[in-house]
Design a protein around this motif. Structure first.
Motif, short mmCIF file in Angstrom:
data_model
loop_
_atom_site.label_atom_id
_atom_site.label_comp_id
_atom_site.label_asym_id
_atom_site.label_seq_id
_atom_site.Cartn_x
_atom_site.Cartn_y
_atom_site.Cartn_z
N THR A 308 0.84 -1.20 0.00
CA THR A 308 0.00 0.00 0.00
C THR A 308 0.88 1.25 0.00
O THR A 308 0.52 2.28 0.57
CB THR A 308 -0.94 0.00 1.21
OG1 THR A 308 -0.16 -0.14 2.42
CG2 THR A 308 -1.94 -1.13 1.14
N GLY A 442 -10.49 -2.64 5.75
CA GLY A 442 -11.14 -2.31 4.50
C GLY A 442 -10.16 -1.67 3.52
O GLY A 442 -8.95 -1.79 3.65
N SER A 443 -10.70 -0.97 2.53
CA SER A 443 -9.85 -0.32 1.53
C SER A 443 -9.24 0.96 2.07
O SER A 443 -8.21 1.43 1.56
CB SER A 443 -10.67 -0.01 0.28
OG SER A 443 -11.77 0.83 0.59
N GLY A 446 -5.28 1.17 3.29
CA GLY A 446 -4.30 1.23 2.21
C GLY A 446 -4.28 2.58 1.53
O GLY A 446 -3.21 3.13 1.20
N ASP A 447 -5.47 3.15 1.32
CA ASP A 447 -5.56 4.46 0.67
C ASP A 447 -4.97 5.55 1.56
O ASP A 447 -4.30 6.47 1.08
CB ASP A 447 -7.02 4.78 0.33
CG ASP A 447 -7.60 3.82 -0.70
OD1 ASP A 447 -6.84 2.99 -1.25
OD2 ASP A 447 -8.82 3.88 -0.94
N TYR A 464 -2.99 -1.76 11.70
CA TYR A 464 -2.85 -2.66 10.56
C TYR A 464 -2.02 -3.89 10.87
O TYR A 464 -1.64 -4.63 9.98
CB TYR A 464 -2.28 -1.91 9.35
CG TYR A 464 -2.89 -2.35 8.05
CD1 TYR A 464 -4.26 -2.25 7.85
CD2 TYR A 464 -2.12 -2.87 7.02
CE1 TYR A 464 -4.85 -2.65 6.68
CE2 TYR A 464 -2.70 -3.27 5.83
CZ TYR A 464 -4.06 -3.17 5.66
OH TYR A 464 -4.65 -3.58 4.50
N SER A 467 -5.50 -5.53 11.48
CA SER A 467 -6.50 -4.99 10.54
C SER A 467 -7.90 -5.46 10.93
O SER A 467 -8.57 -6.15 10.18
CB SER A 467 -6.18 -5.41 9.11
OG SER A 467 -7.06 -4.78 8.20
N SER A 526 -12.74 -3.30 -0.04
CA SER A 526 -11.38 -3.83 -0.09
C SER A 526 -11.36 -5.28 -0.57
O SER A 526 -10.65 -5.63 -1.50
CB SER A 526 -10.73 -3.73 1.29
OG SER A 526 -9.47 -4.37 1.30
N LEU A 530 -9.97 -7.05 -3.98
CA LEU A 530 -9.04 -8.18 -3.92
C LEU A 530 -9.63 -9.39 -4.63
O LEU A 530 -8.95 -10.08 -5.41
CB LEU A 530 -8.74 -8.51 -2.46
CG LEU A 530 -7.81 -9.71 -2.22
CD1 LEU A 530 -6.42 -9.42 -2.77
CD2 LEU A 530 -7.73 -10.02 -0.72
N TYR A 606 -10.72 3.55 -7.66
CA TYR A 606 -9.62 3.13 -6.79
C TYR A 606 -8.63 4.25 -6.53
O TYR A 606 -8.56 5.24 -7.27
CB TYR A 606 -8.87 1.95 -7.41
CG TYR A 606 -9.73 0.72 -7.65
CD1 TYR A 606 -10.36 0.08 -6.60
CD2 TYR A 606 -9.89 0.23 -8.94
CE1 TYR A 606 -11.15 -1.04 -6.83
CE2 TYR A 606 -10.68 -0.90 -9.18
CZ TYR A 606 -11.30 -1.53 -8.12
OH TYR A 606 -12.09 -2.64 -8.34
#
Length: 650
Positions: A308, A442-443, A446-447, A464, A467, A526, A530, A606
Motif C-alpha cells: 500500500t 477495508g480499503s 491502504g488508501d 494494521y 487490521s 477492499s 481483492l 480506486y
C-alpha cells in the motif's frame, strides 16, 4: 511456641501491617498505584478500567470498582481506577489498545468482563494488542475455583481435563497469562503482568483470569503490596562494535533506504531520525505503524512503502543496495510479500529493541532502542552523504507521487458525488495538523497509507497489525481519551461500521467527542477489489438482495446507516458534494459532541496504484477464465519473490 524465624524476619512481621480486602478490592488498589518512568518522566500507568459486568465479576471487580469510586467521592478526590462502561467487550480492549498506542505505550487501561462469552469476546482484542505490541491488562472472570456448584452457567466441561476453562484460549494470544486460584497467588500474578506490560520487547496483552468466587474472597494483604511502584521503561543501548559494522555497511551504500516502523514512535525517535536523514540524505519510507515518523513534506520523506505504498518508495526499494529497518517487524505489506527489495546485492541493517524483528530479512542486527541507535549511527556516519544524483532522484520521485495524490484529491464544483480518494483529501485538508485520523480495516487503510499527508508525529493512527474490522470507533474513543486536545477523525466504511457501531453510545455517555466519517459503499470494498484481482469476481462482497436464481446479486439493500448512528445518540450530517462535506467538517469541528459525517462513494473508483504486490494465493486450477488469468499473474509475481534465506542475507 518459640519462633524459629530470623530476628530480621520477626521484626518485619511485627512492624508491617495488613489490610483485609477481597481479591478484587486488592487488585483495584494495586493497579491504582502503578507508575512508569522513562527519561526522568513519571506517570500513572493505568488510566482506568473498562468493564461490562455479569455474574462472574459483578460482585467481585464490579463491587471493588464501586467501592473505590464511592470512597474517592467521599474524600473529594479522583477514583484510584476510573471506571468506564462499554457496550462490547472486544471494543473495550480496542479502546484500551488505541489509548496505549497514542500514549507511546507508557499508559493503558485494564479491561474486565464476565464469565464465558463476556470474557471470550475479548479474545480478538487480546490478539490485536499482542500482534501490535500494545500493553493492555485483561481481567476475565472465570468459573468457580472450588467447583462446589459445577457445572455452573457457561462452564466448559472437557471429559479429558478438569482444570481447563474457556479462558485458556487467552494463552496463545497473551504475552503473559496467569490464573489466580487462591488469594495468595494474586501478588505474583499482578507483578508478573506489570513486568511484561512495561517491557518494550515483551509487551502485549497481559491476562489474569480470576475465578468468580476467588474475586469475592477476603484475605489479609501486606500494606507494602499497595505502595506506589515505579517501573522503569528501559532504553537498551547498542553495542559499539555492532554500530561500527552497521555504519560501515551504510557508508558503502550508493542507494540506501530507511524504513521507519512503529518503533520510531514508541521510542520517541522522530527527531533523531530526521537528523540522520537530513545529515546523510538517505530517503525514508514508512510502514503503516511508522507513518508520521517524518512530516510528509520533509525533503527525505518518500511516504509509505510496500503493498500500500507510494510509487516513490517502492521504486527506491527495488533499487536499494542497503535497507535500514528501524523499529519495523517487516510484515508482508511492508515487504510486498518479499518482492519489494529486488537488488540482488541488497543488504540489511535492522535496528530493533526485539531480536525477533531485528533478524528478519537477514543482515546486521542492532538490538537497541531506536533513538539511542539512531543517535549513535549519526555520529558514526558523520561525513557520509548520498550522491547528488541519488538525492535528485529521490526528490523527483517524491514530487511525482505528490502530484499523483493532488490529482486524486481534486474535487469539482459541479455538485458531483464524491469518491473515497476525494473524501480522504477533504478530511486531510480540512483537519488541523494536530488532529488524528483513525482507521483499521477495508480499503481505507491502504488508501490512507498511500495518500494521507501526515503533519504531526501522532496524527496518524491506523491499526494494521491485525487490521480488525470494528476497531475504528472504539479505537477513536481510546485515542481521544489519550489526546483530549485533538480532534479525532474516524474513517470507517460501512462494512466495518456494521461490525461494532455500538461504541457510539459509549462516546455519547462519556462526552468523548469523535468525528466518524462513515463511507457508505454498500459492501466490502477492499475484499471486493481483492476478489476481483484474484479472479473471484467480487463474490460475496456486496450488500445485495438474493435474486430468484439464488445469488446475492440483486438490488442494493436499503440500509440507512445515518439513521442508525442517530439512533445511538450521535449527531449526524449527510453529505453528497465537496461543498457539503466541507461545511460538515467545519460544523463537526466546532461541535462539542460526537458528529458522524455520512457520505456515499463509488467502490469501483480506486486509489492510485502502488505498483507492488501482496501474496494471496490463487486457485491453481479452475474452470473460470477470470481465475485462470489471475493465477498466471500470481505465478509471475512468485518468480521475483525473495526466498526466506537469501545469499545476500549476511
Amino acid at each position: 511456641m518459640v519462633s524459629t524465624a530470623p530476628k530480621s524476619t520477626e521484626k518485619l512481621l511485627d512492624t508491617e501491617g495488613t489490610v483485609r480486602l477481597t481479591v478484587a478490592q486488592a487488585t483495584v488498589r494495586f493497579l491504582a498505584n502503578q507508575y512508569v518512568e522513562r527519561d526522568g518522566t513519571r506517570s500513572k500507568f493505568f488510566a482506568g478500567c473498562f468493564g461490562i459486568f455479569g455474574h462472574g465479576n459483578v460482585a467481585g471487580l464490579g463491587q471493588a470498582l464501586l467501592q473505590d469510586e464511592i470512597e474517592a467521592a467521599e474524600a473529594s478526590k479522583e477514583p484510584g481506577l476510573k471506571y468506564v462502561l462499554g457496550r462490547n467487550e472486544q471494543a473495550m480492549v480496542h479502546s484500551a489498545a488505541a489509548y496505549a498506542r497514542q500514549k507511546d505505550r507508557l499508559q493503558t487501561w485494564a479491561v474486565t468482563a464476565s464469565v464465558g462469552p463476556g470474557s471470550t469476546n475479548m479474545l480478538t482484542g487480546a490478539a490485536l494488542a499482542t500482534i501490535n505490541r500494545l500493553p493492555v491488562l485483561l481481567l476475565p472472570a472465570d468459573t468457580f475455583a472450588t467447583r462446589v456448584s459445577s457445572p455452573v452457567l457457561q462452564e466448559l466441561e472437557l471429559p479429558s481435563s478438569g482444570d481447563v476453562t474457556v479462558n485458556d484460549a487467552f494463552k496463545p494470544l497473551s504475552r503473559y497469562f496467569d490464573r489466580v486460584w487462591r488469594p495468595e497467588q494474586l501478588p505474583a500474578a499482578l507483578l508478573g503482568a506489570m513486568r511484561v506490560l512495561t517491557d518494550p520487547v515483551e509487551t502485549g496483552a497481559a491476562t489474569i483470569s480470576i475465578p468468580q468466587d476467588v474475586q469475592a474472597e477476603a484475605h489479609d494483604w501486606p500494606e507494602s503490596l499497595f505502595a506506589e511502584r515505579t517501573w522503569h521503561v528501559a532504553r537498551p543501548l547498542p553495542e559499539r562494535a555492532v554500530i561500527a559494522r552497521a555504519a560501515e555497511i551504510i557508508a558503502s551504500a550508493r542507494k540506501p533506504l530507511i524504513i521507519a516502523g512503529g518503533g520510531v514512535h514508541y521510542s520517541g525517535a522522530e527527531h533523531a531520525l530526521a537528523t540522520l536523514a537530513s545529515g546523510t540524505g538517505i530517503p525514508v519510507a514508512e510502514s503503516q505503524a511508522g507513518k508520521g515518523s517524518l512530516r510528509y513534506d520533509h525533503p527525505q520523506s518518500v511516504g509509505a512503502i510496500g503493498s500500500t505504498g507510494t510509487t516513490a518508495a517502492n521504486a527506491l526499494a527495488s533499487e536499494a543496495d542497503v535497507v535500514i529497518g528501524i523499529g519495523t517487524r517487516y510484515s508482508d505489506f511492508t515487504s510486498s510479500s518479499r518482492t519489494a527489495f529486488n537488488n540482488p546485492e541488497v543488504r540489511f541493517v535492522n535496528i530493533n529493541v526485539a531480536s525477533l524483528d531485528a533478524v528478519k530479512q537477514g543482515g546486521v542486527s542492532v538490538i537497541a532502542d531506536a533513538r539511542e541507535a539512531l543517535e549513535s549511527l549519526s555520529t558514526a556516519l558523520d561525513g557520509y552523504r548520498v550522491s547528488d544524483e541519488y538525492r535528485s532522484r529521490v526528490t523527483e520521485l517524491a514530487a511525482e507521487w505528490e502530484d499523483t495524490v493532488s490529482a486524486a484529491y481534486a474535487t469539482s464544483d459541479d455538485g458531483a458525488a464524491l469518491n473515497q480518494n476525494q473524501v480522504i483529501g477533504l478530511v486531510n485538508t480540512l483537519s488541523d495538523p494536530h488532529d488524528v485520523v483513525v482507521c483499521a480495516a477495508g480499503s481505507m487503510p491502504g488508501d490512507l497509507h498511500k495518500m494521507w499527508r501526515t503533519r504531526d508525529r501522532k496524527g496518524y493512527h491506523v491499526e494494521y497489525g491485525y487490521s480488525c474490522m470494528g476497531y475504528e470507533i472504539a479505537g477513536g474513543i481510546g485515542v481521544r481519551m489519550a489526546a483530549p486536545d485533538r480532534d479525532v477523525f474516524v474513517m470507517v466504511g460501512d462494512g466495518s461500521y456494521l461490525m461494532m457501531a455500538t461504541e457510539l453510545v459509549t462516546a455519547v455517555q462519556e462526552g468523548i467527542k469523535i468525528i466518524p466519517v462513515l463511507v457508505q459503499n454498500h459492501g466490502f470494498a477492499s475484499i471486493g477489489g481483492l476478489s476481483e484481482s484474484l479472479g473471484s469476481q467480487r463474490f460475496g462482497t456486496a450488500y445485495r438482495y438474493r435474486t430468484a436464481d439464488g445469488r446475492l446479486d440483486g438490488d442494493t439493500l436499503p440500509v440507512d446507516l445515518a439513521a442508525n448512528a442517530a439512533s445511538l445518540g450521535a449527531d449526524v450530517i449527510k453529505v453528497t458534494t465537496a461543498a457539503e462535506f466541507t461545511d460538515a467538517v467545519k460544523a463537526a469541528k466546532a461541535a462539542d459532541r460526537t458528529t458522524v459525517i455520512h457520505v456515499e462513494t463509488d467502490p469501483l473508483i480506486y486509489a492510485p496504484d502502488s505498483q507492488s504486490w501482496w501474496d494471496v494465493p490463487v486457485s491453481e486450477v479452475s474452470t473460470l477464465e477470470s481465475t485462470q488469468s489471475a493465477y498466471e499473474r500470481y505465478a509471475d509475481w512468485k518468480k521475483v519473490q525473495r526466498p526466506l534465506v537469501n545469499p545476500s542475507d549476511r
